[in-house]
Design an enzyme around this catalytic site. Structure first.
Site, PDB file in Angstrom:
ATOM      1  N   ASP A  91       0.845  -1.197   0.000  1.00  0.00           N
ATOM      2  CA  ASP A  91       0.000   0.000   0.000  1.00  0.00           C
ATOM      3  C   ASP A  91       0.879   1.245   0.000  1.00  0.00           C
ATOM      4  OD1 ASP A  91       0.826  -0.577   2.702  1.00  0.00           O
ATOM      5  OD2 ASP A  91      -0.722   0.769   3.458  1.00  0.00           O
ATOM      6  N   GLU A 153       0.187  -0.918   5.917  1.00  0.00           N
ATOM      7  CA  GLU A 153       1.246  -0.282   6.712  1.00  0.00           C
ATOM      8  C   GLU A 153       1.038   1.221   6.801  1.00  0.00           C
ATOM      9  OE1 GLU A 153       4.991   1.366   8.112  1.00  0.00           O
ATOM     10  OE2 GLU A 153       3.941   1.862   6.277  1.00  0.00           O
TER      11      GLU A 153
HETATM   12  N1  BES Z   1       8.748   3.358   5.208  1.00  0.00           N
HETATM   13  C1  BES Z   1       8.118   4.172   6.179  1.00  0.00           C
HETATM   14  C2  BES Z   1       8.871   4.256   7.484  1.00  0.00           C
HETATM   15  C3  BES Z   1      10.148   5.033   7.337  1.00  0.00           C
HETATM   16  C4  BES Z   1      10.072   6.393   7.111  1.00  0.00           C
HETATM   17  C5  BES Z   1      11.365   4.420   7.421  1.00  0.00           C
HETATM   18  C6  BES Z   1      11.227   7.124   6.952  1.00  0.00           C
HETATM   19  C7  BES Z   1      12.518   5.147   7.247  1.00  0.00           C
HETATM   20  C8  BES Z   1      12.458   6.507   7.007  1.00  0.00           C
HETATM   21  C9  BES Z   1       6.744   3.616   6.451  1.00  0.00           C
HETATM   22  O1  BES Z   1       6.079   3.158   5.313  1.00  0.00           O
HETATM   23  C10 BES Z   1       5.873   4.712   7.024  1.00  0.00           C
HETATM   24  O2  BES Z   1       5.798   5.769   6.478  1.00  0.00           O
HETATM   25  N2  BES Z   1       5.236   4.428   8.118  1.00  0.00           N
HETATM   26  C11 BES Z   1       4.281   5.288   8.701  1.00  0.00           C
HETATM   27  C12 BES Z   1       3.663   4.483   9.815  1.00  0.00           C
HETATM   28  C13 BES Z   1       2.407   5.019  10.399  1.00  0.00           C
HETATM   29  C14 BES Z   1       1.291   5.130   9.431  1.00  0.00           C
HETATM   30  C15 BES Z   1       2.025   4.194  11.592  1.00  0.00           C
HETATM   31  C16 BES Z   1       4.932   6.548   9.251  1.00  0.00           C
HETATM   32  O3  BES Z   1       6.070   6.517   9.748  1.00  0.00           O
HETATM   33  O4  BES Z   1       4.297   7.604   9.156  1.00  0.00           O
HETATM   34 MN    MN Z   2       7.112   2.155   3.998  1.00  0.00          MN
END
Ligand code: BES
Ligand code: MN
Length: 446
Positions: A91, A153
């Protein structure tokens, strides 16, 4: 062996790139309430890709109310071999204003060695790296492989708890590779050693039963937006440190993040100061942060000299490793409710909660990953924290406390702009990530 495997990965990369393009064309925005059909199509496309690379057992798991379809593909372990789980998510985040993109968000486009498109790096590249590694082994990896591609996610994994209760056995493994983080810099393979947690709260402030003339009543009757602004202003102290009592600060990470690099990478506008205190690594990875993500209020174009009766905000707090998401969400909700000025009526609704996590970066799989990175990238890997969140990691660790968890990047460098306009993937590092992952599978074979 290294050279043969490198050649095998290089040979499959063109087909993998074509598959990645096809994935980017699917607008799998999990947050879109109308996306059920396209999320299903996205999961089916992913499932077919792994079926075509020889998995005898591919399942789409979509039996949980309010969840999004996940894909699990098994490659059974040869006798005596361990099993590795390869994680990514299919997603993506909404696009923002599509007109703000240089090329349309769901049309994969290469410019200057970068592949542009929503999800190009976050996290369809993760799926593609796993595909490349498996295809390099012609679908017969030397160890057991379980591919797990989550579908929710980007909306905070709302059905993760019940999913693990019901399907836990399907994603068991000795090692898991989470290909959803970023690299420290271009060409530098990176092991992410901590991620922040994330909680959301919605706050609504009412000061009037309906809007009234701002001249006739203003001066004595408060408007709701001013009251809300005062509440939001209490989230930080004068220096920009988070001023919510009771949130955890973690131990200081060792990597430094130079300020001039941060200024450029964070797109900070001229003259704007950094907020908070401590090293940048501390502020970004080891301390909580509070941000106002959105407001519901009168639009400027609709202003009519009326005192605003009610206003709403979505407040987001990122948590340091060691904090507890449910406890922190309650603290945040109480902080907002307790800081209402002038007797304003405040209603707080608690939103999502995802746990932070600090990884134990040692063990045989870490040794193998470091060696694979050295060969795949030609330089030693580094360790760093990440300010973003992947709630799945804490949940996986709680369910499989003995599994080694590796959190890596499928080619995202600091200019990737995940979640933003013009998201892109650095193709050179994507290829190195694919080679490294194939090498990891080879090295883990006993
Ligand atoms: N891939 C990201 C997490 C990430 C962001 C890792 C920056 C390394 C650097 C992940 O898909 C993400 O964006 N997660 C969300 C999680 C939330 C919806 C609980 C986030 O961090 O906002
Ligand atoms: Mn991600």
């Amino acid at each position: 062996m290294t050279d043969d495997l490198r050649k095998a990965v290089e040979a499959v990369l063109p087909s993998v790139r074509a598959d990645l393009d096809a994935l980017i064309r699917i607008p799998s925005i999990s947050a879109d309430p109308g996306s059920a059909e396209v999320m299903r199509q996205s999961a089916e496309t992913v499932a077919n890709l792994f079926r075509a690379v020889g998995s005898p057992d591919v399942q789409i798991l979509d039996d949980l109310e309010g969840g999004q379809p996940a894909v699990v593909a098994h490659y059974p372990a040869p006798p005596g071999q361990p099993t590795i789980v390869l994680y990514a998510h299919h997603d993506v985040q909404p696009t923002g204003d599509p007109d703000g993109w240089t090329s349309p968000p769901f049309e994969p486009t290469v410019r200057g060695g970068r592949l542009y498109g929503r999800g190009s790096s976050d996290d369809k590249a993760g799926i593609a790296v796993h595909l490349a590694a498996l295809r390099a082994f012609d679908g017969k990896p030397p160890i057991g492989v379980t591919v797990f591609i989550e579908g929710e996610e980007e909306i905070g994994s709302p059905t993760l708890g019940p999913f693990l209760e019901r399907h836990k056995d399907k994603i068991a493994g000795d090692v898991i590779v989470i290909a959803d983080s970023g690299n420290y810099d271009v060409g530098i393979p990176t092991l992410t050693t901590s991620l922040r947690g994330l909680v959301d709260v919605y706050v609504e402030v009412r000061t009037l039963n309906h809007g009234v003339h701002s001249g006739q009543y203003g001066g004595a009757a408060p408007d709701a937006l001013t009251a809300l602004a005062r509440i939001l202003a209490t989230l930080h102290d004068e220096d920009g440190n988070v001023a919510i009592e009771g949130l955890v600060t973690a131990k200081t990470p060792e990597v430094e993040y130079p300020e001039d690099r941060f200024r450029a990478e964070s797109a900070l506008a001229d003259g704007v100061q950094l907020i908070g205190s401590g090293t940048l690594a501390e502020r970004l990875w080891a301390k909580p942060t509070a941000s106002v993500l959105a407001l519901d209020t009168t639009r400027v174009a609709d202003a009519s000299n009326t005192l605003i009766p009610v206003a709403r905000a979505k407040v987001s707090v990122r948590l340091a490793p060691g904090d507890d998401a449910l406890r922190a969400r309650k603290i945040l909700a109480e902080h907002l409710a307790n800081h209402a000025p002038w007797g304003a009526q405040v209603t707080v609704r608690e939103g999502d909660a995802g746990e932070p996590f600090a990884l134990e970066a040692s063990g045989p799989a870490y040794d193998a990953m470091r060696a694979a990175f050295r060969e795949g990238f030609g330089v030693d890997s580094v360790e760093m924290g990440m300010g973003g969140s992947i709630p799945f990691i804490a949940a996986y660790s709680a369910n499989f406390p003995n599994a080694e968890i590796l959190c890596v990047s499928a080619g995202a460098d600091p200019d990737t702009r995940a979640h933003g306009l013009d998201e892109s993937l650095l193709l050179a590092d994507f290829e190195k990530a694919a080679i490294s992952e194939a090498l990891l599978l080879a090295k883990l074979a006993r």
